[in-house]
Structure formats: C-alpha cells, structure tokens
Design a protein around this motif. Sequence first.
Motif, PDB file in Angstrom:
ATOM      1  N   LEU A 219      -3.084   6.244  -3.902  1.00 10.32           N
ATOM      2  CA  LEU A 219      -3.738   5.027  -4.405  1.00 10.32           C
ATOM      3  C   LEU A 219      -3.067   4.526  -5.678  1.00 10.32           C
ATOM      4  N   ASN A 222       0.135   2.703  -4.689  1.00 12.04           N
ATOM      5  CA  ASN A 222      -0.163   1.354  -4.179  1.00 12.04           C
ATOM      6  C   ASN A 222      -0.501   0.404  -5.325  1.00 12.04           C
ATOM      7  N   ARG A 225       2.614  -0.420  -7.488  1.00 12.73           N
ATOM      8  CA  ARG A 225       3.566  -1.288  -6.786  1.00 12.73           C
ATOM      9  C   ARG A 225       2.994  -2.702  -6.708  1.00 12.73           C
ATOM     10  N   ALA A 226       1.705  -2.796  -6.346  1.00 13.84           N
ATOM     11  CA  ALA A 226       1.088  -4.121  -6.236  1.00 13.84           C
ATOM     12  C   ALA A 226       1.139  -4.841  -7.586  1.00 13.84           C
ATOM     13  N   GLU A 229       4.809  -5.895  -8.470  1.00  8.40           N
ATOM     14  CA  GLU A 229       5.379  -6.904  -7.580  1.00  8.40           C
ATOM     15  C   GLU A 229       4.669  -8.238  -7.741  1.00  8.40           C
ATOM     16  N   ASP A 257      -7.013  -2.618  -9.447  1.00  2.94           N
ATOM     17  CA  ASP A 257      -5.741  -3.178  -9.886  1.00  2.94           C
ATOM     18  C   ASP A 257      -5.790  -4.698  -9.807  1.00  2.94           C
ATOM     19  N   GLY A 261      -3.888  -8.455  -4.525  1.00  3.86           N
ATOM     20  CA  GLY A 261      -4.757  -8.232  -3.367  1.00  3.86           C
ATOM     21  C   GLY A 261      -4.164  -8.723  -2.060  1.00  3.86           C
ATOM     22  N   VAL A 262      -4.953  -8.575  -0.988  1.00  7.80           N
ATOM     23  CA  VAL A 262      -4.557  -9.044   0.347  1.00  7.80           C
ATOM     24  C   VAL A 262      -5.780  -9.600   1.060  1.00  7.80           C
ATOM     25  N   LEU A 270      -3.797  -2.114   7.114  1.00  5.39           N
ATOM     26  CA  LEU A 270      -3.285  -1.032   6.247  1.00  5.39           C
ATOM     27  C   LEU A 270      -3.736   0.334   6.741  1.00  5.39           C
ATOM     28  N   LEU A 297      -2.461   5.552   3.571  1.00  2.00           N
ATOM     29  CA  LEU A 297      -3.877   5.180   3.481  1.00  2.00           C
ATOM     30  C   LEU A 297      -4.720   5.807   4.599  1.00  2.00           C
ATOM     31  N   LEU A 313     -11.442   0.154   0.721  1.00  2.00           N
ATOM     32  CA  LEU A 313     -10.684  -0.817  -0.083  1.00  2.00           C
ATOM     33  C   LEU A 313     -11.469  -2.116  -0.087  1.00  2.00           C
ATOM     34  N   SER A 315     -10.680  -5.880  -1.370  1.00  2.00           N
ATOM     35  CA  SER A 315      -9.596  -6.671  -1.925  1.00  2.00           C
ATOM     36  C   SER A 315     -10.024  -8.119  -2.101  1.00  2.00           C
ATOM     37  N   THR A 321      -7.138  -5.510  -5.980  1.00  2.00           N
ATOM     38  CA  THR A 321      -7.832  -4.624  -5.043  1.00  2.00           C
ATOM     39  C   THR A 321      -8.530  -3.477  -5.771  1.00  2.00           C
ATOM     40  N   ALA A 323      -9.910   0.286  -5.008  1.00  2.00           N
ATOM     41  CA  ALA A 323      -9.932   1.385  -4.038  1.00  2.00           C
ATOM     42  C   ALA A 323     -11.049   2.329  -4.477  1.00  2.00           C
TER      43      ALA A 323
HETATM   44  O1  LIG Z   1      -3.013  -4.262  -0.285  1.00  2.00           O
HETATM   45  S1  LIG Z   1      -3.055  -4.144  -1.695  1.00  2.00           S
HETATM   46  O2  LIG Z   1      -3.897  -5.112  -2.366  1.00  2.00           O
HETATM   47  C1  LIG Z   1      -3.582  -2.552  -2.091  1.00  2.00           C
HETATM   48  C2  LIG Z   1      -3.866  -1.671  -1.075  1.00  2.00           C
HETATM   49  C3  LIG Z   1      -4.287  -0.386  -1.377  1.00  2.00           C
HETATM   50  C4  LIG Z   1      -4.416   0.005  -2.696  1.00  2.00           C
HETATM   51  O3  LIG Z   1      -4.802   1.281  -2.969  1.00  2.00           O
HETATM   52  C5  LIG Z   1      -4.116  -0.879  -3.724  1.00  2.00           C
HETATM   53  C6  LIG Z   1      -3.695  -2.167  -3.415  1.00  2.00           C
HETATM   54  O4  LIG Z   1      -3.400  -3.082  -4.388  1.00  2.00           O
HETATM   55  N1  LIG Z   1      -1.554  -4.272  -2.288  1.00  2.00           N
HETATM   56  C7  LIG Z   1      -0.584  -3.237  -1.881  1.00  2.00           C
HETATM   57  C8  LIG Z   1       0.723  -3.850  -2.239  1.00  2.00           C
HETATM   58  C9  LIG Z   1       2.012  -3.303  -2.187  1.00  2.00           C
HETATM   59  C10 LIG Z   1       3.097  -4.085  -2.534  1.00  2.00           C
HETATM   60  C11 LIG Z   1       2.903  -5.379  -2.918  1.00  2.00           C
HETATM   61  C12 LIG Z   1       1.615  -5.900  -2.981  1.00  2.00           C
HETATM   62  C13 LIG Z   1       0.532  -5.136  -2.639  1.00  2.00           C
HETATM   63  C14 LIG Z   1      -0.959  -5.483  -2.592  1.00  2.00           C
END
Ligand SMILES: O=S(=O)(c1ccc(O)cc1O)N1Cc2ccccc2C1
Length: 374
Positions: A219, A222, A225-226, A229, A257, A261-262, A270, A297, A313, A315, A321, A323
């Motif tokens: 988690l 994720n 990275r989210a 990015e 975070d 989100g998505v 996912l 996940l 999750l 979002s 998002t 978690a």
């Molecule tokens: O889908 S998510 O919202 C997301 C999913 C699970 C989690 O634990 C945290 C998250 O934030 N998220 C994963 C991810 C990866 C690369 C770029 C953008 C994003 C957006």
Amino acid sequence: ALGPFVGTVAKKLDHYSQFQPSSLSIQQYLDFGRNGNAASSFEFLRKELLVRLANIMQEISLLPPKLLATPSSKMVSGCFNDQLQVILKRHAHVVETMAEGLIELRESDGVDIAAERGIQYFLDRFYINRISIRMLQNQHLVVFGNVLPESPRHVGCIDPACDVESVVLDAFENAKFLCDRYYLTSPMMKLEMHNMVEKGSPINIVAVPSHLYHIMFELFKNAMRATLEFHGVDDDPPDIKVYVVKGSEDLSIKISDRGGGVSRTVLERLFNYMYSTAPPPPRDGTQAPLAGYGYGLPLSRLYARYFQGDLFLVSMEGYGTDACIYMKAVPVEASEVLPIYSTSSRRLLTQAAQVADWSHPIPGQGQNSRDPRR
Ligand SMILES: O=S(=O)(c1ccc(O)cc1O)N1Cc2ccccc2C1
C-alpha cells in the motif's frame, strides 16, 4: 505403470476432499505453539494439509477448460497430482506459474465474463488456501523444527505482542528507500496512533507481522507512486497520512494519499487477476521498482482476509485514494477463513454466463456476484 498410482491419488483426492478444512484461530495457533508437542502437531498436519489441498484441487478440475489447457496451469495441477504428500516444498513459484497461465489464456483467445468471474472466484480461494497451508507448514517447522523464530517472544511466525507502529514504520522506510532510489524523492508520512482500548499505550495485537508488513509495504508503494506521478517530483509532494486505531473489536489502519485517485471502474480492475496480471518487468533495475506481477493488491487483500480482516480502497478520482485495512483486535475472533469444496463452490465455478439482473452492472459489486458476501 502410472495407472494404479493415479488411481490411488484420485481415491485420496476424493477421500480427503470429503472432510471440511478445520479453521484455527490465531489464539489456537498461539496456545498450541506454547503447549503442543511435535507428535500431535504432525498427526494434525498430516491429515489437515491433505484435506486443504484436496479441497482446492477438486476445484482446479472445474476451471474453464481453456485455462486448464494452458501448459503452465497443467504444470500446477500436474505437480499437485503426482505426490500429494510431498508437494509443498515444490510450490514456491505457484503464484508466478498461475500468473503465466492467465497471461497465456488472455493472449490465446481471451476469456468471457463468466469464465473471468470463475477465475477470480477460484484464484481468491486458491491463494488463500495456499496462505493457510504455508501458515500450517511454517508454524510446525518454526515451533517444532529447526527453523529459527524472528524473536524469542514469537510463537512460530506469530508475534503475541506485535507492535503495529513498528511494522508500519518498517514498511514505510523500505518503500521510501525504493521510491527515493527511483524518483530521487518521496512523500513524508504523517502517522497518528489512537489506542481507544488501552488509552495512551502502544498498540499491540496478536498477529503475523510478515503478513501485516506485506500489506503495508504494497500500500505504501502504491501511495508513493501515485503521489509522485500525480504531483511530479519537483515541488514538495503532499504527505501520506496514516491513521492506526485500536478499537474493542477492530484494529483499523487507513493510508490516505493525494495521488489523483482512480474511477470506480478502474478501481475494480486493480483487484482483478485477469486485468492485473502483467508480464513480469525485466529485473534490470530500469523499470519502476514499485511494479510486480500486479498481484500486490489482490494478494494483500487475501492476507488481510485470512484471519477475518479485510482491505478496502476508497478512491476519489482526481484527488486521491484511502486504503483501509481491518484486522481482528481479539485473537480468539481471528479464525482462518478457508475455502470449502462443496456443491455451491462447484456450482459457482461451472455456472454458465448469468442472465443480466441489472440494466447496467454496478462497478465493484460484480453483477450476480459469485461470492454472496462480496
Ligand atoms: O489507484 S490508485 O489511486 C491507488 C490504489 C491503491 C493504493 O493503495 C493507493 C492508490 O493511490 N493510484 C495507484 C497509482 C499508481 C501510479 C499512478 C497513479 C496511481 C493512482
């Protein structure tokens, strides 16, 4: 020559799959680890391992023929069949082998929705069954064998007083290390601990630290990275907020975070083995270190569910998002959740595509959801 041998294995399969797996609570694992003996442990294991294997093996034969036809999944069922008693040690790579099977299937001629639902239902059961068998095996080997425990306090791989904050910090530091190495920066963590049961005391629970670590590490990867990015690596990225709360029944952890989100339709994928099975990235250090088979996940959710917890999750597309992980705070309530081979699992696996019962499928609910509980 194989004839009679295969016959006996088939007879063993039928025999052992008639028994229901016995679910142990984490408290029972603890008590047995402290007061049990190797002989009775072995007696229990010898039968229980076969019961758990036989229950899930019966379901393998019910999988869509296309999946069974792929060379990889044949290998999995093959090594199941030939030596029921000793296959455990050979199953180290079954996750990857099953993933290859799904990739072959998807690339061959794709899967229809009913087969995809059946595969999702089966793999959740297959992997949680595998977690449970490795738990039994590890407990026996650490408590009665010559595998060393993590610390003198541990009973097998169970920590009777697992300090949740230290596991969270460990997972964060290791995810941060990977993140810094790849993005040259990483978000900070803002951690709040709320012990609503023993006010002001550290939050301890009876748990398998390696399971909790696996979930938190995934988690945090994720979330980092989210965040990077979505916000770019130049300006200061927003913090990742973490809340740990010990209630009288649940231990809850929320990781929030602001990674953009998505949508709900993307979110549902996912957890989907068919969608999320990506070919393994070449381990040449160039790819984002936070990517794996994409099973992070779904497997993390199974580790949370294994002792009656869960992982959700929530979002908000465009923002971020949350978690949420839930675990049992009371060890006698943390019983293993095990798949049981039965007429209903057989029906769910072999059922043809359902007639639509909604004009538009509701994302995340799964129309005619295979598992009534989800
Ligand atoms: O889908 S998510 O919202 C997301 C999913 C699970 C989690 O634990 C945290 C998250 O934030 N998220 C994963 C991810 C990866 C690369 C770029 C953008 C994003 C957006």
